[in-house]
Design a protein around this motif. Structure first.
Motif, PDB file in Angstrom:
ATOM      1  N   UNK A 497       0.950  -1.290  -0.105  1.00 32.90           N
ATOM      2  CA  UNK A 497       0.136   0.039  -0.049  1.00 32.90           C
ATOM      3  C   UNK A 497       0.699   1.234   0.013  1.00 32.90           C
ATOM      4  N   UNK A 498       1.985   1.160   0.629  1.00 31.76           N
ATOM      5  CA  UNK A 498       2.884   2.178   0.666  1.00 31.76           C
ATOM      6  C   UNK A 498       4.369   1.997   0.171  1.00 31.76           C
ATOM      7  N   UNK A 499       5.041   3.076  -0.077  1.00 30.08           N
ATOM      8  CA  UNK A 499       6.189   3.021  -0.293  1.00 30.08           C
ATOM      9  C   UNK A 499       6.401   3.394  -2.107  1.00 30.08           C
ATOM     10  N   UNK A 500       7.777   3.173  -2.395  1.00 35.38           N
ATOM     11  CA  UNK A 500       7.853   3.482  -3.941  1.00 35.38           C
ATOM     12  C   UNK A 500       7.739   2.475  -4.942  1.00 35.38           C
ATOM     13  N   UNK A 501       7.750   1.128  -4.242  1.00 35.24           N
ATOM     14  CA  UNK A 501       7.270  -0.089  -5.125  1.00 35.24           C
ATOM     15  C   UNK A 501       5.994  -0.298  -4.695  1.00 35.24           C
ATOM     16  N   UNK A 502       5.179  -0.664  -5.872  1.00 32.72           N
ATOM     17  CA  UNK A 502       3.657  -0.987  -5.800  1.00 32.72           C
ATOM     18  C   UNK A 502       3.764  -2.590  -5.533  1.00 32.72           C
ATOM     19  N   UNK A 503       4.443  -3.112  -6.257  1.00 30.44           N
ATOM     20  CA  UNK A 503       4.339  -4.748  -6.239  1.00 30.44           C
ATOM     21  C   UNK A 503       5.793  -5.118  -5.876  1.00 30.44           C
ATOM     22  N   UNK A 504       5.950  -5.771  -4.869  1.00 27.72           N
ATOM     23  CA  UNK A 504       7.258  -6.403  -4.379  1.00 27.72           C
ATOM     24  C   UNK A 504       6.953  -7.861  -3.791  1.00 27.72           C
ATOM     25  N   UNK A 505       7.631  -8.737  -4.262  1.00 23.19           N
ATOM     26  CA  UNK A 505       7.412 -10.070  -3.756  1.00 23.19           C
ATOM     27  C   UNK A 505       7.801 -10.097  -2.171  1.00 23.19           C
ATOM     28  N   UNK A 506       7.070 -10.777  -1.321  1.00 28.63           N
ATOM     29  CA  UNK A 506       7.219 -10.977   0.051  1.00 28.63           C
ATOM     30  C   UNK A 506       8.293 -11.672   0.307  1.00 28.63           C
ATOM     31  N   UNK A 507       8.873 -11.517   1.651  1.00 27.58           N
ATOM     32  CA  UNK A 507       9.922 -12.219   2.047  1.00 27.58           C
ATOM     33  C   UNK A 507       9.938 -13.778   1.734  1.00 27.58           C
ATOM     34  N   UNK A 508      10.931 -14.328   1.134  1.00 27.26           N
ATOM     35  CA  UNK A 508      10.948 -15.878   0.840  1.00 27.26           C
ATOM     36  C   UNK A 508      10.500 -16.090  -0.671  1.00 27.26           C
ATOM     37  N   UNK A 509      10.254 -14.945  -1.355  1.00 34.67           N
ATOM     38  CA  UNK A 509       9.904 -15.115  -2.676  1.00 34.67           C
ATOM     39  C   UNK A 509      10.805 -14.015  -3.435  1.00 34.67           C
ATOM     40  N   UNK A 510      10.955 -14.348  -4.817  1.00 32.63           N
ATOM     41  CA  UNK A 510      11.699 -13.568  -5.870  1.00 32.63           C
ATOM     42  C   UNK A 510      11.014 -13.425  -7.121  1.00 32.63           C
ATOM     43  N   UNK A 511      11.105 -12.082  -7.648  1.00 35.75           N
ATOM     44  CA  UNK A 511      10.342 -12.107  -8.854  1.00 35.75           C
ATOM     45  C   UNK A 511      10.096 -10.480  -9.356  1.00 35.75           C
ATOM     46  N   UNK A 512       9.155 -10.397 -10.310  1.00 34.08           N
ATOM     47  CA  UNK A 512       8.762  -9.096 -10.633  1.00 34.08           C
ATOM     48  C   UNK A 512       7.585  -8.363  -9.758  1.00 34.08           C
ATOM     49  N   UNK A 514       4.540  -8.720 -10.048  1.00 31.17           N
ATOM     50  CA  UNK A 514       3.428  -8.564 -10.962  1.00 31.17           C
ATOM     51  C   UNK A 514       2.758  -9.640 -11.492  1.00 31.17           C
ATOM     52  N   UNK A 515       3.664 -10.393 -12.180  1.00 29.72           N
ATOM     53  CA  UNK A 515       3.227 -11.833 -12.894  1.00 29.72           C
ATOM     54  C   UNK A 515       3.551 -12.844 -12.077  1.00 29.72           C
ATOM     55  N   UNK A 516       4.785 -12.835 -11.506  1.00 30.22           N
ATOM     56  CA  UNK A 516       5.424 -14.008 -10.861  1.00 30.22           C
ATOM     57  C   UNK A 516       6.020 -13.650  -9.570  1.00 30.22           C
ATOM     58  N   UNK A 517       6.186 -14.524  -8.630  1.00 26.02           N
ATOM     59  CA  UNK A 517       6.791 -14.525  -7.533  1.00 26.02           C
ATOM     60  C   UNK A 517       7.375 -16.222  -7.074  1.00 26.02           C
ATOM     61  N   UNK A 518       8.477 -16.421  -7.318  1.00 27.32           N
ATOM     62  CA  UNK A 518       8.994 -17.735  -7.023  1.00 27.32           C
ATOM     63  C   UNK A 518       9.485 -17.806  -5.836  1.00 27.32           C
ATOM     64  N   UNK A 519       9.215 -19.149  -5.165  1.00 30.00           N
ATOM     65  CA  UNK A 519       9.919 -19.286  -3.777  1.00 30.00           C
ATOM     66  C   UNK A 519      11.377 -19.402  -3.950  1.00 30.00           C
ATOM     67  N   UNK A 520      11.826 -18.816  -2.851  1.00 28.64           N
ATOM     68  CA  UNK A 520      13.456 -18.682  -2.682  1.00 28.64           C
ATOM     69  C   UNK A 520      13.993 -20.122  -1.843  1.00 28.64           C
ATOM     70  N   UNK A 521      14.722 -21.039  -2.497  1.00 33.49           N
ATOM     71  CA  UNK A 521      15.108 -22.020  -1.678  1.00 33.49           C
ATOM     72  C   UNK A 521      16.277 -21.457  -0.536  1.00 33.49           C
ATOM     73  N   UNK A 522      15.913 -21.015   0.559  1.00 36.82           N
ATOM     74  CA  UNK A 522      16.570 -20.672   1.539  1.00 36.82           C
ATOM     75  C   UNK A 522      17.917 -21.406   1.922  1.00 36.82           C
ATOM     76  N   UNK A 523      17.543 -22.717   2.218  1.00 32.71           N
ATOM     77  CA  UNK A 523      18.562 -23.755   2.186  1.00 32.71           C
ATOM     78  C   UNK A 523      20.032 -23.695   1.328  1.00 32.71           C
TER      79      UNK A 523
END
Length: 630
Positions: A497-512, A514-523
């Motif tokens: 809702x706030x900040x410069x970025x409108x769409x940002x993958x949540x912690x634990x994910x990576x991607x654009x 908007x269309x994709x957020x892929x799970x990060x293999x933290x291991x």
């Protein structure tokens, strides 16, 4: 060099103009209305007058007035206020029709000056004995643009001899009353009106182009109502010229024409060295013709009005967007078949006739009561050329006057024209099916594509292809257009809702986001669970760490410890808790014992002392020894 270039352009345009039709077959028909003199008796009668191609003729009606011929400024080329002349009619009197002479300035300027002085109509007396001509507005003149579009009164040209008759009667002291009648200006044989608009996609041709674009935008709603109700049959047309055979290989002809000089248009800037070329205009004219044909095949010919208005807004020459790519975007937004349109347009480089444009050139030639179309723009109603300003109300009157009496549709009998164009394909505007949100807004003048405000959240974009939720609360509307997904009861969203970025993958994910957020293999990527005894397992959006054997994982310290040690520590902790508890209970019991013992001793002491020294608060104890003596 600039003079020579302009001379070359003018010469070439002259060739194009003369090439419309052979001079011997060209035929211009002057549209007329009836002018009837009602007084004085000596000149009573009906006379012809030619309708001016500006102002607002009262098609389907008539107007009565008293004719005045000014003693000064008789050609009307100056403002009448300079001569303290007013034509404002008094309450209860007939409107004033001003008679002026032809010559020295534009017809439109004469009418404008008379209108400002209060005239209700203008009659222009010819200055030579000739057949009536059509008074047209200037082609291009910066000063004329300021008044042409504001002329609202009708005007007509009358023959020189009739003008002299009117002047003589007025100078003799007679009151000259006339009636201008437009009721038969348009044929009205049946319950359907056929009309056509001869137009041009060029938006840089000056005052007339501006007026044409404004008319198309304003008239679209009424035109679509009439067409959807089958009250009218509308057909758009486009004028093209051909290049004389001797010039087909010239640079000028190649830049202004397609199909080897067969179909041409003047250079928009009248400068062959810069900007768009005439052939760009011809190609867009052809595309608009094919849009109409393809839309007509699906029984929705009214989509042409949507395409033309949207193209004007989205693809103007001034912004360098007047091209195929922009046109394709408009076509796609309206749901038209682009492949059919391309097929209809044919090959512009072929040395052969183009069937669509060939029909246009043939249709340009007058047939029956209609003359050649030589003025752009031109509206033709029931095969009769409309004269006057292209203005919504005036044109609607002209079309409605083409219906047989008692067969007019409701739109002709009311002052309101309204339709909800957003119900059909969202009017070609942006829409989000998931959120059920559209940028289409219906208005009296037709639909507009404007990003909406939904539940306090403002969408921003061009309204045609994109609209994005913006500002606080945006994530409530379809997750703000960002990625979101749910698995095993866990919901993740990339919307902020706030900040410069409108769409940002949540912690634990990576991607654009908007269309994709892929799970990060933290291991692997975060190097989690690095202690020697640790074992890492990746999960969706997170990870799990375990220890080998009977070891226990402590996440805060990223380490493993023995379960026995943990249990021993836990046991000793329990023992200490018990001991501390017993100690606290013992201390409490001892304190209670001491308190009760103290109270008991105090009560015994008070009792003994009371026997020998009665307290003030007690009654005196009887003396048994004295009683025995008595």
């Amino acid at each position: 060099m600039g003079v020579r270039r302009s001379e070359l352009v003018g010469l070439f345009l002259g060739f194009l103009y003369l090439s419309v039709t052979p001079p011997s077959s060209a035929r211009f028909v002057v549209e007329k209305n009836s002018l009837r003199v009602t007084s004085p008796d000596k000149i009573k009668g009906t006379y012809d007058s030619a309708i001016g191609n500006f102002g607002i003729p009262q098609y389907g009606g008539s107007m009565a007035g008293a004719v005045l011929y000014p003693k000064e400024n008789q050609k009307g080329c100056k403002e009448f206020s300079e001569f303290s002349i007013s034509f404002q009619s008094k309450p209860g009197a007939l409107p004033t029709f001003v008679l002026v002479d032809r010559g020295d300035c534009f017809f439109a300027l004469k009418v404008w000056n008379a209108q400002k002085a209060g005239a209700s109509a203008v009659l222009v007396a010819d200055n030579m004995e000739e057949a009536l001509i059509t008074m047209d507005s200037p082609e291009e003149d910066g000063s004329s643009a300021k008044y042409i579009e504001n002329i609202t009164i009708p005007s007509a040209l009358i023959e020189k001899s009739f003008g002299e008759t009117l002047k003589k009667a007025i100078s003799g002291g007679d009151m000259v009353n006339v009636n201008l009648d437009w009721r038969e200006a348009v044929p009205h044989p049946d319950d359907r009106v056929e009309y056509e608009l001869w137009t041009n996609s060029n938006d840089e041709c000056g005052v007339k182009c501006d007026m044409l674009m404004e008319f198309v935008k304003n008239f679209k709603g009424a035109a679509q109502i009439l067409e959807k109700g089958s009250y009218t049959q509308f057909t758009p047309h486009y004028i093209t010229w051909y290049c004389p055979q001797a010039f087909t290989l010239s640079k000028q002809c190649k830049s202004q024409c397609i199909n080897h000089g067969r179909y041409c248009a003047p250079d928009p800037e009248q400068d062959f060295s810069t900007g768009f070329e005439g052939k760009d205009v011809v190609l867009e004219n052809l595309r608009q013709l094919c849009v109409f044909r393809v839309a007509n095949e699906t029984n929705k010919p009214w989509i042409w009005w949507d395409y033309v208005t949207d193209f004007q807004i989205r693809c103007p020459m001034k912004e360098k967007k007047y091209n195929k790519e922009c046109a394709d975007g408009v076509i796609k937004s309206l749901g038209l078949d682009a492949k059919k349109i391309e097929k209809c347009m044919g090959d512009a480089d072929a040395d052969s006739e183009n069937p669509v444009l060939k029909e246009e050139q043939n249709a340009q030639v007058g047939k029956g009561s209609r003359g050649d179309v030589t003025i752009l723009p031109t509206l033709v109603v029931n095969n009769r050329q409309y004269r006057g300003k292209l203005e919504k109300g005036a044109v609607l009157k002209a079309i409605c006057s083409g219906f047989e009496e008692t067969t007019e549709p409701a739109v002709c009998l009311s002052g309101d024209v309204e339709t909800n164009e957003c119900l059909d394909n969202n009017g070609g505007c942006w829409h989000d099916k998931k959120a059920n949100v559209t940028a289409c807004k219906d208005t009296f003048r037709g639909r507009v594509c404007e990003c909406p405000l939904v539940d306090g959240v403002q969408f921003k974009g061009d309204g045609y292809t994109t609209c994005e939720a913006s500002g606080p609360g945006r994530c409530k509307i379809n997750n703000g257009g960002c990625w979101n997904e749910s698995r095993d009861g866990h919901l993740y969203s990339a919307c902020l809702d706030f900040g410069n970025s409108k769409c940002q993958c949540p912690p634990g994910f990576k991607g654009d986001g908007i269309k994709t957020c892929e799970d990060i293999d933290e291991c692997k990527e975060k190097k989690a669970c690095q202690c020697p005894e640790c074992s890492c397992k990746n999960t969706w959006g997170s990870y799990e760490c375990t220890c080998s054997g009977d070891l226990l994982y402590i996440k805060d310290h990223d380490t493993c410890i023995s379960k026995r040690a943990a249990e021993t520590k836990s046991a000793w902790a329990a023992v200490w808790i018990i001991l501390i508890g017993l100690a606290m209970i013992g201390l409490g019991s001892y304190l209670i014992y001491k308190y009760r013992l103290r109270r008991y001793m105090d009560s015994e002491i008070r009792a003994i002392m009371a026997q020998y020294m009665p307290l003030d608060s007690q009654a005196e104890i009887p003396n048994h020894m004295n009683e025995d003596r008595a």
